[in-house]
Scaffold this motif. Structure first.
Motif, mmCIF file in Angstrom:
data_model
loop_
_atom_site.group_PDB
_atom_site.id
_atom_site.type_symbol
_atom_site.label_atom_id
_atom_site.label_comp_id
_atom_site.label_asym_id
_atom_site.label_seq_id
_atom_site.Cartn_x
_atom_site.Cartn_y
_atom_site.Cartn_z
ATOM 1 N N CYS A 160 -8.797 -6.219 6.356
ATOM 2 C CA CYS A 160 -7.612 -7.082 6.325
ATOM 3 C C CYS A 160 -7.924 -8.394 7.039
ATOM 4 O O CYS A 160 -8.818 -8.460 7.891
ATOM 5 N N GLY A 183 -5.936 -11.757 8.908
ATOM 6 C CA GLY A 183 -4.857 -12.633 9.369
ATOM 7 C C GLY A 183 -5.575 -13.892 9.810
ATOM 8 O O GLY A 183 -5.836 -14.804 9.048
ATOM 9 N N ALA A 207 -1.740 -10.480 3.867
ATOM 10 C CA ALA A 207 -0.396 -9.900 3.815
ATOM 11 C C ALA A 207 0.488 -10.701 2.857
ATOM 12 O O ALA A 207 0.726 -11.885 3.082
ATOM 13 N N SER A 267 5.191 -11.398 7.589
ATOM 14 C CA SER A 267 4.614 -10.099 7.240
ATOM 15 C C SER A 267 5.257 -9.043 8.121
ATOM 16 O O SER A 267 5.631 -9.325 9.265
ATOM 17 N N SER A 288 3.632 -6.904 9.356
ATOM 18 C CA SER A 288 2.588 -6.663 10.334
ATOM 19 C C SER A 288 2.413 -7.892 11.232
ATOM 20 O O SER A 288 2.054 -8.961 10.764
ATOM 21 N N GLY A 326 0.182 -8.712 13.337
ATOM 22 C CA GLY A 326 -1.171 -9.242 13.446
ATOM 23 C C GLY A 326 -1.618 -10.059 12.245
ATOM 24 O O GLY A 326 -2.624 -10.763 12.311
ATOM 25 N N LEU A 327 -0.895 -9.970 11.132
ATOM 26 C CA LEU A 327 -1.263 -10.734 9.931
ATOM 27 C C LEU A 327 -0.287 -11.879 9.672
ATOM 28 O O LEU A 327 -0.418 -12.615 8.700
ATOM 29 N N GLU A 351 -1.739 -3.490 10.110
ATOM 30 C CA GLU A 351 -2.730 -4.462 9.644
ATOM 31 C C GLU A 351 -3.754 -3.753 8.749
ATOM 32 O O GLU A 351 -3.999 -4.154 7.613
ATOM 33 N N HIS A 358 -2.934 -2.688 5.178
ATOM 34 C CA HIS A 358 -3.036 -3.668 4.084
ATOM 35 C C HIS A 358 -4.382 -3.546 3.379
ATOM 36 O O HIS A 358 -4.469 -3.654 2.155
#
Length: 395
Positions: free
Chosen positions: A235, A237, A262, A304, A306, A308-309, A355, A358
């Motif tokens: 993934c 970010g 994401a 997102s 998430s 972290g993304l 994260e 994804h």
């Protein structure tokens, strides 16, 4: 042959990278640029770094053949278990390295930014280990949705500073950290958590995370007789876990690289963080890269599930991998990531971070051939996301 995917002396990957910084920060960044390679590759640094990675972080992390996923896709799907690192994600590989660097430079005060909280926890952890002051900037929205990590940071002795401007997420936390650094240039070290920011950070973080692909090569060789998989999936970010998983394969085009962003509620929904699909060339947080912006160059707020993304840009290395088509960029929606997380939990007994989920979701979108060897970087564990998982759990 010249390596194509290493930065130039000025920190450029193709047109991306560089150091676009306020003049007040120039001495700090220059000090880092002049010294980071020499320090990182010194015998003393390497000895301590490797010791801490082995004895403190718990490396090497396993490369695990997922029977459930392999059966489903009729392929060999290996999970690189970064979720088993101390603190629960790959982030600690980088913080251990940078804290040693900060000590070599004589810095006493450490600042960091965090979205999902994993980098904040990893920074607070190494600051506790090295008895250094730690201030972590985190968006108000993320503080709420990542409460367990906020509690961990405080327990480890860090001061958590809420970012209350803009979307109150990772972008805004980074802005606040940079402001602090401008105000305290002498004694403060800014410990950036991803392959973003001004040169030399993207290169330095990639080198520290490269331990991931270094281990993948050795472990694959041991398990299959070949160092190279067909495909590496991660993934993205900002992109540090992907940079680490891709690093030792960048120049070898026989290995397919897949980066997964994401898509939020859908790439074109207006609620997304699929930077490569929605972004244009611009400057964010000190480097030239691809970022989501409007016609006036104002940053479009990403979204997102998430944390972290949830970032409007991408590291300059990844921007270059996208532009040169060295990596294929896919994306996954919130729902696809949730479904992939529940699936892995049920078929393997492993609850992944949102994260990492994804990256797992992208397996459905890949043209997987029978017998293909795929390594998926499972960048973090799902403890921090349990509240989100519970809220979305269908009986």
């Amino acid at each position: 042959m010249e390596p194509k995917f290493q930065p130039t002396k000025e920190g450029y990957y193709g047109q991306f990278g560089g150091a676009f910084i306020p003049e007040l920060l120039y001495p700090n960044v220059k000090e880092l640029e002049d010294n980071y390679l020499e320090i990182i590759y010194s015998e003393a640094f390497q000895k301590e770094y490797k010791y801490l990675l082995n004895q403190y972080v718990g490396r090497p992390t396993p490369l695990y053949l997922s029977k459930g996923l392999s059966k489903k896709y009729n392929a060999s799907i290996y999970l690189k278990r970064e979720d088993l690192c101390h603190t629960g994600a790959h982030k600690v590989n980088n913080t251990v390295g940078q804290i040693l660097l900060a000590k070599h430079l004589g810095k006493k005060r450490i600042i960091a930014e965090t979205g999902a909280g994993q980098h904040g926890v990893a920074t607070a952890t190494v600051c506790a280990l090295m008895e250094l002051e730690c201030i972590v900037f985190m968006g108000e929205v993320d503080i709420k949705r990542q409460a367990p990590n906020v509690a961990r940071m405080k327990m480890l002795g860090a001061t958590v500073m809420p970012a209350k401007s803009g979307s109150r997420t990772l972008k805004d936390a980074t802005n606040e950290a940079i402001r602090d650094w401008i105000g305290n240039p002498e004694d403060t070290y800014y410990l950036i958590g991803s392959v973003v920011g001004p040169h030399p950070y993207p290169d330095m973080v990639a080198r520290l995370q490269a331990v991931i692909s270094e281990e993948i090569k050795a472990q694959l060789l041991e398990q299959t007789g070949k160092e190279n998989p067909d495909t590496v999936v991660a993934c993205v970010g900002g992109g540090s876990n992907a940079a680490g998983a891709f690093y030792h394969y960048l120049e070898d085009t026989s290995v397919e690289l897949i980066a997964v962003e994401a898509a939020g509620l859908g790439v074109n929904s207006g609620e997304s963080a699929a930077t490569s699909q929605l972004g244009e060339v611009g400057v964010i947080h000190g480097s030239k890269t691809i970022l989501m912006q409007d016609e006036y160059g104002q940053i479009i707020e990403p979204y997102s599930i998430s944390a972290g993304l949830d970032y409007p840009g991408v590291g300059p290395l990844h921007a270059y991998l996208y532009e040169t088509k060295r990596a294929t960029f896919l994306n996954a929606t919130d729902q696809e990531a949730l479904d992939a997380a529940y699936e892995l939990s049920r078929v393997e007994g492993i609850i992944p971070a949102l994260e990492s989920a994804h990256a797992l979701a992208a397996l459905n979108k890949m043209d997987i051939k029978a017998g293909q060897v795929i390594v998926l970087n499972l960048s973090g564990r799902g403890d921090k996301d349990l509240e989100t998982y519970i809220d979305n759990l269908k009986e």
